[in-house]
Enzyme design. Structure first.
Site, PDB file in Angstrom:
ATOM      1  N   ALA A  35       0.828  -1.208   0.000  1.00  0.00           N
ATOM      2  CA  ALA A  35       0.000   0.000   0.000  1.00  0.00           C
ATOM      3  C   ALA A  35       0.864   1.261   0.000  1.00  0.00           C
ATOM      4  O   ALA A  35       1.924   1.266   0.620  1.00  0.00           O
ATOM      5  CB  ALA A  35      -0.906  -0.006   1.222  1.00  0.00           C
ATOM      6  N   GLY A  87       0.059   1.252  -3.256  1.00  0.00           N
ATOM      7  CA  GLY A  87      -0.176   0.452  -4.448  1.00  0.00           C
ATOM      8  C   GLY A  87       0.367   0.956  -5.770  1.00  0.00           C
ATOM      9  O   GLY A  87       0.027   0.384  -6.799  1.00  0.00           O
ATOM     10  N   ASP A 126       0.554  -9.399   8.530  1.00  0.00           N
ATOM     11  CA  ASP A 126       1.973  -9.159   8.787  1.00  0.00           C
ATOM     12  C   ASP A 126       2.746 -10.085   7.852  1.00  0.00           C
ATOM     13  O   ASP A 126       2.716 -11.303   8.012  1.00  0.00           O
ATOM     14  CB  ASP A 126       2.287  -9.466  10.259  1.00  0.00           C
ATOM     15  N   CYS A 163      13.081   3.512   0.662  1.00  0.00           N
ATOM     16  CA  CYS A 163      13.290   4.907   0.263  1.00  0.00           C
ATOM     17  C   CYS A 163      14.084   5.613   1.366  1.00  0.00           C
ATOM     18  O   CYS A 163      13.761   6.726   1.748  1.00  0.00           O
ATOM     19  CB  CYS A 163      11.964   5.606  -0.036  1.00  0.00           C
TER      20      CYS A 163
HETATM   21  C1  LIG Z   1       7.195   1.827   1.783  1.00  0.00           C
HETATM   22  S1  LIG Z   1       5.536   1.489   2.107  1.00  0.00           S
HETATM   23  C2  LIG Z   1       5.039   0.576   0.685  1.00  0.00           C
HETATM   24  C3  LIG Z   1       4.765   1.414  -0.514  1.00  0.00           C
HETATM   25  C4  LIG Z   1       4.186   0.609  -1.656  1.00  0.00           C
HETATM   26  N1  LIG Z   1       5.059  -0.470  -2.047  1.00  0.00           N
HETATM   27  C5  LIG Z   1       3.866   1.445  -2.880  1.00  0.00           C
HETATM   28  O1  LIG Z   1       4.611   1.432  -3.839  1.00  0.00           O
HETATM   29  O2  LIG Z   1       2.821   2.123  -2.884  1.00  0.00           O
HETATM   30  C6  LIG Z   1       5.648   0.230   3.299  1.00  0.00           C
HETATM   31  C7  LIG Z   1       4.346  -0.436   3.631  1.00  0.00           C
HETATM   32  O3  LIG Z   1       4.627  -1.531   4.489  1.00  0.00           O
HETATM   33  C8  LIG Z   1       3.516  -1.739   5.305  1.00  0.00           C
HETATM   34  N2  LIG Z   1       3.983  -2.630   6.390  1.00  0.00           N
HETATM   35  C9  LIG Z   1       4.675  -2.314   7.504  1.00  0.00           C
HETATM   36  N3  LIG Z   1       4.962  -3.423   8.207  1.00  0.00           N
HETATM   37  C10 LIG Z   1       4.455  -4.466   7.508  1.00  0.00           C
HETATM   38  C11 LIG Z   1       4.415  -5.878   7.711  1.00  0.00           C
HETATM   39  N4  LIG Z   1       4.990  -6.436   8.777  1.00  0.00           N
HETATM   40  N5  LIG Z   1       3.772  -6.633   6.813  1.00  0.00           N
HETATM   41  C12 LIG Z   1       3.183  -6.089   5.732  1.00  0.00           C
HETATM   42  N6  LIG Z   1       3.194  -4.764   5.484  1.00  0.00           N
HETATM   43  C13 LIG Z   1       3.823  -3.967   6.354  1.00  0.00           C
HETATM   44  C14 LIG Z   1       3.095  -0.346   5.695  1.00  0.00           C
HETATM   45  O4  LIG Z   1       1.741  -0.320   6.098  1.00  0.00           O
HETATM   46  C15 LIG Z   1       3.344   0.426   4.405  1.00  0.00           C
HETATM   47  O5  LIG Z   1       2.156   0.530   3.671  1.00  0.00           O
END
Ligand SMILES: C[S@@+](CC[C@H](N)C(=O)[O-])C[C@H]1O[C@@H](n2cnc3c(N)ncnc32)[C@H](O)[C@@H]1O
Length: 510
Positions: free
Chosen positions: A129, A131, A178, A248
């Site tokens: 997310a 996305g 997770d 990032c």
């Molecule tokens: C850098 S952002 C991702 C951005 C996304 N890839 C995009 O391009 O739009 C990191 C995401 O990891 C999620 N996140 C954090 N810990 C997580 C976990 N243990 N399992 C799955 N998602 C996780 C956060 O909610 C956040 O949306």
């Protein structure tokens, strides 16, 4: 239309003095040109977009933007992508609402381009997310097959679904879990993207207020989670499969040090491939940090400083599990059968006949009833995961619990282009009123078509959504209220620090 997108942050950019006094100064000896780095962080960031390949070609999009008075420069290193002027805003333009383009920062577009994607691959986007990268992957797979987009956060998954709805992505199942606990019994993947949660130092140009909150303590908190996620990704990768790890942030603790530990633990079971993208400038990954020698292969990672490509900062590593690794491939369990075909068929006949859709339309999709509210539509060959249980598979496209039943906006955007009946093509003024959810009076020639009741509303042939033509002579917009505030989200921000988009029509740098 009023533009409320915060593209190209209006907050004051970081000054050289602030940067020198910040914890970024610990990178002074790493950055190849410190002055250029500081200067880049002090400049506004130009927004980038890419054309939705299922709706418009890049050349058509450039021409359309020019007519709208928006200058767009094609990014030669990234086919399909355009850089706009720094002051340009994406968000709430009609062409954005119609899903013709998606806003995604230049560096955020890079990890997916290193995944070596091809239709037919089974792909997992572990931290997906809001996305932007999910949508990139979905289209690289031809909007067919199986992509699973997972995120820990329920409301960020809603924002992701909103982006997929707007763009017409039909090959994604979403899960909310997770990712470090992802079950292996759900099968392995040909490709995995781990765009890990990180301290987001590379996003300073669009979020300068982050500067005061940076520090190595963030990296210390995040690195163990990143390592667990990467170890899980390695388990979930099939022999011969490819995995991209990205963040990032500049912090070596969240980048090379995580990879160093995972590579050491995996031994022969994991390879780090040299990463490069023609036309994209980067520095090599670190092979030493604070006196600690790291795996020399880490030089093959991409470290992108903001001055390299006039962008944000990013780190990317490409990993491969050898095909001959001593491990058996765990195939995905077959798709669960679609129940209730007899109940669904009359609804589909109703939609196809009212809107004059092609005869073969439903053979291209898998339609299932996910909730009592209505029907979901995904690519015919999409295989929803059996474990973990998906939040949704495909798009919610037809609401059956209302009288009369009606296609959703996402449904109209996907199917409406092929509608040969009950369409209403709006003029520019009507289009803006429609997107503001105001009623308006159609021109006599528009009514002469006799399209009363629900219609697919479009502008210059591009579908915007659904409307109702009342016999009283007014048109009511069914454009969703939550979509009429297209706004941005920052994807890479620490969750607590980032404003969240409304579920539905968010644009994303990430
Ligand atoms: C850098 S952002 C991702 C951005 C996304 N890839 C995009 O391009 O739009 C990191 C995401 O990891 C999620 N996140 C954090 N810990 C997580 C976990 N243990 N399992 C799955 N998602 C996780 C956060 O909610 C956040 O949306």
């Amino acid at each position: 239309m009023k533009d409320r997108s915060p593209r190209g942050s209006s907050a004051a950019a970081c000054t050289p003095a602030q940067i020198a006094a910040s914890t970024l100064s610990r990178y002074r000896d790493l950055v190849d040109d410190w002055d250029a780095f500081v200067a880049a962080l002090g400049r506004p960031l130009a927004p980038c977009i890419w054309a939705n390949p299922t709706r418009i070609s890049v050349a058509e999009l450039v021409a359309l933007l020019a007519e709208e008075g928006i200058a767009a420069e094609p990014l030669t290193a990234l086919p399909g992508a355009l850089r706009l002027a720094p002051e340009a805003r994406t968000g709430q333009h009609w062409w954005y609402c119609a899903g013709l383009a998606h806003a995604q920062e230049l560096v955020s577009q890079l990890p997916v381009r290193l995944l070596d994607l091809a239709p037919g691959q089974r792909v997992l986007d572990m931290c997906a997310a809001p996305g932007g990268k999910t949508a990139q992957i979905a289209f690289a797979l031809g909007n067919r097959g199986t992509l699973i987009a997972n995120d820990l956060s329920t409301h960020r998954i809603k924002a992701l679904q909103g982006n997929l709805d707007r763009l017409g992505v039909v090959n994604v199942s979403t899960t909310c879990k997770d990712a470090s606990n992802w079950p292996l019994r759900g099968g392995q993947f040909d490709r995995i993207l781990l765009d890990a949660p990180c301290s987001s130092e590379g996003t300073l140009r669009r979020n300068p207020s982050l500067l005061g909150r940076l520090g190595p303590e963030n990296a210390a908190r995040l690195a163990p989670k990143q390592r667990l996620l990467l170890e899980k990704a390695v388990h979930l990768l099939r022999p011969g499969g490819r995995l991209v790890y990205s963040t990032c942030t500049f912090a070596p603790e969240e980048n090379e040090l995580v990879l160093d530990a995972v590579l050491a633990a995996a031994g022969e079971g994991l390879r780090l491939l040299p990463a490069a993208l023609p036309g994209i400038r980067c520095a090599p990954g670190l092979t030493e940090w604070q006196g600690q020698a790291l795996d020399p292969r880490l030089a093959g990672c991409m470290r992108i400083w903001p001055h390299h490509n006039d962008s944000g900062g990013f780190f990317i590593a490409v990993l491969e599990k050898p095909a001959d690794v001593a491990e058996r491939h765990r195939a995905a369990p077959p798709a669960p059968p679609v129940d209730g075909a007899e109940e669904i068929a009359p609804w589909l006949e109703g939609v196809a006949s009212r809107y004059g859709l092609p005869e073969d339309i439903w053979s291209r999709y898998r339609v299932h009833r996910q909730t009592k509210r209505g029907l979901h539509l995904s690519a015919a060959d999409h295989c929803p995961p059996r474990a973990p249980r998906p939040e949704a598979s495909g798009l919610f496209f037809h609401r059956t619990n209302v009288r009369p039943p009606k296609p959703t906006t996402a449904g109209a955007l996907v199917l409406g282009r092929e509608a040969s009946a009950h369409r209403l093509d709006l003029d520019a003024e009507q289009r803006d009123r429609y997107l503001r959810r105001e009623t308006f009076t159609p021109h006599p020639e528009q009514l002469a078509a006799g399209a009363y009741g629900q219609v697919v509303a479009s502008y210059r042939g591009h579908v915007l959504g659904m409307a109702v033509v009342h016999r009283s002579g007014v048109v009511e917009s069914l454009f969703p209220s939550r979509w009429s505030g297209c706004t941005a989200t920052s994807g890479g921000q620490p969750a607590a620090a980032s404003p969240q988009p409304p579920a539905g029509a968010s644009s994303s740098h990430h």
